[in-house]
Design an enzyme around this catalytic site. Structure first.
Site, short mmCIF file in Angstrom:
data_model
loop_
_atom_site.label_atom_id
_atom_site.label_comp_id
_atom_site.label_asym_id
_atom_site.label_seq_id
_atom_site.Cartn_x
_atom_site.Cartn_y
_atom_site.Cartn_z
N MET A 169 65.57 -72.91 113.32
CA MET A 169 65.66 -71.88 112.61
C MET A 169 66.21 -71.91 111.29
SD MET A 169 65.69 -68.61 112.64
CE MET A 169 66.07 -67.29 111.40
N GLU A 170 65.69 -71.44 110.32
CA GLU A 170 66.00 -71.73 108.90
C GLU A 170 67.16 -70.89 108.32
OE1 GLU A 170 62.68 -68.14 108.95
OE2 GLU A 170 63.16 -69.83 110.18
N HIS A 210 59.26 -78.06 107.82
CA HIS A 210 59.03 -76.86 107.95
C HIS A 210 60.37 -75.89 107.52
CE1 HIS A 210 57.03 -73.26 110.29
NE2 HIS A 210 58.33 -72.84 110.38
N GLU A 211 61.35 -76.13 108.16
CA GLU A 211 62.61 -75.49 108.06
C GLU A 211 63.13 -75.48 106.56
OE1 GLU A 211 63.14 -73.28 110.30
OE2 GLU A 211 61.83 -74.31 111.60
N GLU A 213 55.99 -67.55 108.04
CA GLU A 213 55.89 -68.78 109.00
C GLU A 213 54.53 -69.68 108.67
OE1 GLU A 213 58.20 -69.71 110.65
OE2 GLU A 213 59.54 -67.99 110.99
#
Length: 850
Positions: A270-271, A302-303, A325
């Site tokens: 989770m970012e 990705h994060e 996303e």
């Protein structure tokens, strides 16, 4: 509990939020914590609105110095605010509940040392479980956290951790301290975070592109620190920082960057701004496959990409979740391929992400990438293959369409104009149009506002000398989603060289539009051994090989000298088997004949999953057991033939354990577990031991006594989850009934334990064990949906659906259940339709396999 888009629009038009000051007391026991929130906001004078707060008890609500009657304004979910002033200060003093569902403030006790660990997970609507908040992404504000907790804990949030100040004794007599954090930058509430407990850390730093020193931290529980390879995480982080700052033209926007591996996490990561939380399985206590190592790298990147796209610039409403996303998914793969050791990441993207996207896009619940999100329930079921994988695939197509340099130029301008604010898709498209000179309105309408996946085929004519006389790319769409889209794609010609390798000999890149597109550049060329549409995987479309190319691929799949074209052929074969165009048994044979030569660990992982799916659902049920047994024997032969200590050896052993069911096969599994017959180079470590033991449990060779003994040997949180799966896998009527009761009839099972138990419950060689629970499933489903949190309910609704009972009775029962669902259960209907589609697809594939 729900929030509609109309309500959010109205609230955003009524209020403008400046700041939150949040005081949390984490020393009140193991059930509740204290939460006092002071909110400063402007409003339309005389107006009314509400603030979100899911509470155990509300002690006081004060608006502009006036105490409100709690019983009148608070219902445990919302607090009504009437007669607002132009400038307002709201104080909410409440007790909040710790959660064991992975939502809100999750509380976990480590079985190794009985230490308590906490972390928050707020996306989509769960910051309201920790403090009073206007819970929607476009009401950004600053957040100042003050946290009182046991003195021996570490407390981490979005801002750098301050020095704690002693604060007396807690209820249990232990010492307390208070951490007073500085305010955050302007953020949406869902990316704020609090992580607390005796976490341990490895620290480092890097220099940002603007010359700032950015502190780095990697955190884990004390009992896991011996397994934490922090230097690898730091290396990837530095590579990602350098790549993204250069590509985005914007320095990293926060003061520090912490990465925390937390227990019982529901997602991959989770970012949270400057305080990213990760699935604890990414701390490798046993040997894992190279595919898992690459997946962790992609997740880290990705994060990190979200720090810009999502945290610095945030969607106005959840209908643009896909862009949030998809952008991170695309950029993480690009960064991995261009800036790290994982140069083959686009192969992984093709095998994993594209497969997910194609599957999701063929479900009855498919939707446009820009999906209509009417309320929170809509978005909670929209974290799907469209939002992530198809969106990222379409962004890759967009980059091919406008050019990567132009794409990044537009992105840089986008960040420059919209930092710290909220945007919509049109804001990004405006900058991309300016940078590229392309009008993207029609492209957006066809790609982002329609659903479904196209199929591409080559129509080739030859003259008497074997030269190409005509070449056209044919495009089709299914009747329900008839859009024919423009594609930027490549066509590759592949020929066998003198060494027997399939190598590309010619490539042409072009725009394809309409149902048929001629390719004059290929006329006069000699017929190649294989024609590959969508070479380099630029486009988002299923492909089918022409008859000659299919013969070549079937005979020489293992002979491709590059992994990406081979993966595209694998994908085409998989699509055809899933769609019932080719017999499923042919795909089983294709895998078993060629997987030993596959060089990419992620592709091997995907192929073994597809093998399991094909055997479980798609082959003729009359032949299933014999084919499963034969496949298990083949996988054991592959394991013994693989290089000692290789990644493939480990994957083949695991695959063999999943399918083993005859006496001789189970004897082999037992001999690996007890150490009497271990392939050379294979390390039978803690996690592999559990996989082997569970195989023997499913096969009836091991019992609860053996599970208890293994758990005593591995008395860790990971061991407890593995034991929960093994226990639920016991192949007796009593064992399945006990597992069902623990998952469905009781409501106290933590999220991770429930996930493990569901996986064990459905793992059977004899599906008759599951038959008594089909009727129970449909009887319980609506109550589960009504009484559990979203995460817990979705696990049950999807995980316990009787998909293993692939027969007409399951379809009929599902149809009857759908007929009982009211309009306000749209999310439950969607999940049920997706479940039903899996059985219907399996029946079609089985018919094609007969």
């Amino acid at each position: 509990m729900n929030l509609t888009r109309d309500e959010a629009r109205q609230r955003a038009a009524t209020v403008s939020v400046h700041s939150y000051a949040i005081n949390l007391d984490l020393t009140r026991g193991d059930s509740v914590f204290g939460s006092t929130t002071v909110v400063s906001f402007d409003a339309e004078a005389g107006s009314s609105t509400f603030i979100d707060a899911i509470t155990a008890a509300v002690h006081r609500v004060t608006l502009n110095g006036v105490d409100l009657n709690v019983d009148d304004v608070a219902d445990g979910v919302r607090i009504r605010l009437d007669n607002l002033a132009a400038s307002n200060e709201l104080v909410v003093d409440a007790d909040m509940l710790y959660m064991n569902t992975g939502e809100g403030l999750h509380r976990f006790v480590d079985p190794v040392d009985n230490e308590v660990y906490l972390y928050t997970q707020f996306e989509v609507p769960d910051s309201r479980r920790v403090f009073a908040v206007f819970e929607q992404p476009d009401l950004k504000a600053t957040f100042r956290f003050t946290v009182t907790a046991p003195s021996h804990w570490d407390v981490i949030s979005n801002s750098p951790t301050p020095a704690p100040v002693e604060a007396g004794s807690a209820e249990d007599g232990g010492a307390r301290s208070t951490w007073a954090f500085e305010p955050t930058p302007v953020l949406s509430s869902y990316v704020t975070a609090l992580i607390a407990g005796p976490y341990q850390a490895v620290r480092s730093e890097l220099t940002s592109s603007d010359g700032r020193i950015i502190p780095l931290g990697v955190f884990a529980r004390k009992s896991l620190m011996q397994h934490l390879d922090a230097e690898n995480v730091f290396k990837l982080t530095r590579q990602g920082f350098e790549f993204f700052e250069a590509q985005f033209g914007t320095p990293y926007p926060f003061e520090k960057y912490d990465q925390l591996f937390v227990p019982e996490f529901n997602a991959g990561a989770m970012e949270n701004a400057g305080a990213v939380t990760f699935l604890e399985s990414y701390v490798f206590r046993s040997r894992v496959t190279e595919a898992t190592i690459e997946r962790r790298a992609i997740t880290i990147l990705h994060e990190l990409a979200h720090m810009w796209f999502g945290d610095l610039v945030t969607m106005r409403w959840w209908n643009d979740l896909w862009l949030n996303e998809s952008f991170a998914e695309f950029m993480s793969t690009l960064a991995s391929a261009e800036a790290t050791e994982f140069t083959q990441s686009w192969t992984t993207f093709a095998s994993l992400e594209k497969a997910w996207a194609y599957r999701q896009d063929q479900l009855p619940s498919t939707h446009p990438i820009v999906a209509p999100i009417n309320d929170l329930e809509d978005v909670q079921v929209n974290f799907d293959g469209i939002t992530y994988a198809k969106g990222a695939s379409v962004l890759k197509q967009l980059v091919a369409w406008v050019g990567q340099d132009h794409f990044m130029q537009g992105v840089r301008e986008y960040f420059s104009k919209h930092a710290w604010s909220n945007t919509e898709l049109s804001d990004l498209l405006t900058e991309l149009e300016k940078a590229s000179g392309r009008d993207l309105k029609e492209w957006s309408a066809q790609w982002l506002e329609t659903a479904g996946v196209n199929t591409l085929r080559a129509e080739i004519g030859y003259d008497d000398d074997g030269a190409i006389a005509s070449f056209a790319v044919l495009q089709s769409a299914v009747a329900d989603y008839p859009t024919i889209r423009p594609h930027r794609l490549a066509i590759g010609f592949y020929n066998l060289n003198d060494d027997g390798k399939l190598e590309r000999s010619h490539r042409v890149e072009l725009d394809v539009a309409g149902e048929s597109t001629d390719v004059p550049d290929l006329l006069g060329l000699r017929r190649p051994d294989l024609v590959l549409l969508n070479d380099d995987d630029l486009a988002y479309a299923k492909i089918r090989l022409d008859e000659h190319s299919l013969r070549t691929a079937t005979r020489h799949l293992k002979d491709f000298s590059e992994s990406l074209p081979r993966t595209l052929v694998w994908a085409s074969a998989w699509d055809a088997a899933r769609d019932g165009e080719t017999p499923a048994r042919d795909y089983v044979e294709l895998i078993l004949q060629n997987i030993a030569s596959e060089s990419d660990s992620s592709v091997v992982l995907v192929l073994l999953r597809q093998l399991a799916t094909t055997l479980t659902f798609y082959v003729d049920p009359n032949d299933r057991q014999a084919m499963e047994i034969a496949a298990a024997d083949s996988l054991w032969d592959l394991a013994r033939g693989a290089a000692a200590g290789s990644d493939s050896q480990l994957q083949f052993v695991k695959g063999f354990a999943v399918h083993a069911q005859t006496d001789s096969q189970l004897d082999t599994v037992a001999s690996i577990l007890d150490g009497s017959e271990v392939p050379s180079g294979l390390a039978v470590d803690a996690d592999l031991r559990w996989e082997l033991l569970t195989s023997l449990v499913v096969g009836g060779r091991k019992t609860q006594t053996d599970i208890d003994a293994e758990l005593e040997r591995d008395a860790t949180a990971t061991g407890a989850l593995a034991a929960a799966q093994a226990k639920a896998a016991i192949p007796t009527a009593e064992g399945k009934a006990a597992a069902w009761a623990a998952i469905v009839e009781s409501s106290d099972m933590p999220n991770a334990a429930q996930r493990s138990a569901i996986a064990g419950f459905t793992r059977v060689h004899d599906t008759s064990l599951l038959e008594p629970f089909a009727e129970k499933y449909f009887a319980a489903a609506k109550d589960v949906w009504a009484t559990r949190t979203h995460e817990i309910a979705q696990q049950i609704i999807v995980g316990l659906y009787p998909s293993r009972l692939t027969n007409q009775s399951t379809l009929d029962a599902t149809e009857a259940f759908l007929g009982t669902l009211d309009a306000d259960l749209a999310s439950l209907r969607r999940l049920t339709l997706e479940n039903r589609d899996g059985v219907a697809r399996a029946l079609r594939a089985q018919a094609a396999d007969r």
